[in-house]
Design a protein around this motif. Sequence first.
Motif, PDB file in Angstrom:
ATOM      1  N   ALA A  10      35.244  49.456  17.189  1.00 23.66           N
ATOM      2  CA  ALA A  10      36.213  50.020  18.131  1.00 23.66           C
ATOM      3  C   ALA A  10      35.596  50.190  19.513  1.00 23.66           C
ATOM      4  N   GLN A  11      34.330  50.594  19.545  1.00 24.99           N
ATOM      5  CA  GLN A  11      33.640  50.759  20.823  1.00 24.99           C
ATOM      6  C   GLN A  11      33.504  49.412  21.543  1.00 24.99           C
ATOM      7  N   LEU A  29      35.379  46.767  21.176  1.00 22.46           N
ATOM      8  CA  LEU A  29      36.698  46.302  21.601  1.00 22.46           C
ATOM      9  C   LEU A  29      37.179  47.044  22.847  1.00 22.46           C
ATOM     10  N   SER A  30      36.799  48.310  22.972  1.00 18.84           N
ATOM     11  CA  SER A  30      37.237  49.089  24.132  1.00 18.84           C
ATOM     12  C   SER A  30      36.443  48.764  25.391  1.00 18.84           C
ATOM     13  N   ILE A  31      35.276  48.173  25.241  1.00 18.93           N
ATOM     14  CA  ILE A  31      34.430  47.833  26.388  1.00 18.93           C
ATOM     15  C   ILE A  31      34.749  46.441  26.924  1.00 18.93           C
ATOM     16  N   GLN A  61      46.569  46.513  21.814  1.00 19.38           N
ATOM     17  CA  GLN A  61      46.900  47.482  20.764  1.00 19.38           C
ATOM     18  C   GLN A  61      46.268  47.023  19.452  1.00 19.38           C
ATOM     19  N   THR A  81      44.071  48.058  15.981  1.00 12.82           N
ATOM     20  CA  THR A  81      43.571  49.081  15.067  1.00 12.82           C
ATOM     21  C   THR A  81      42.409  48.493  14.277  1.00 12.82           C
ATOM     22  N   THR A 105      39.794  42.608  25.412  1.00 11.83           N
ATOM     23  CA  THR A 105      40.440  43.352  24.333  1.00 11.83           C
ATOM     24  C   THR A 105      40.708  44.821  24.647  1.00 11.83           C
ATOM     25  N   ARG A 106      40.198  45.344  25.733  1.00 14.16           N
ATOM     26  CA  ARG A 106      40.271  46.792  25.951  1.00 14.16           C
ATOM     27  C   ARG A 106      41.676  47.334  26.171  1.00 14.16           C
ATOM     28  N   ARG A 107      42.604  46.545  26.629  1.00 15.49           N
ATOM     29  CA  ARG A 107      43.966  47.046  26.867  1.00 15.49           C
ATOM     30  C   ARG A 107      44.964  46.540  25.832  1.00 15.49           C
TER      31      ARG A 107
END
Length: 95
Positions: free
Chosen positions: A31-32, A34-36, A44, A46, A40-42
């Motif tokens: 998850a970290q 993907l958020s960086i 949706q 899971t 992929t950071r914006r």
Amino acid sequence: MVTPWPYPDFPFAGDEPEPDREDVRLAALVAQRLSIDWTTRRQQITVSVQNRVVILGGTVADAQARRAAGELAWDVPGVFDVCNALRLYGGRRGR
């Protein structure tokens, strides 16, 4: 007179086994990442992990974001397999 029907035996809250710590750690790392990443950071997305298998769900804007999410998950040390169940917005499929 009405006779109550007994409920079947099934696990209630608190009876489930505790999640594997390694799975929780892997889910947090994926998850970290993907958020960086800018691709992929914006989106949706899971992330869930079962027995070191990462399961990606949700929707993304394009095939590039779907592919990048799968590659980022694979790059996390300790991941055994990746199930990329991401869908494209509007049901379109890329190659």
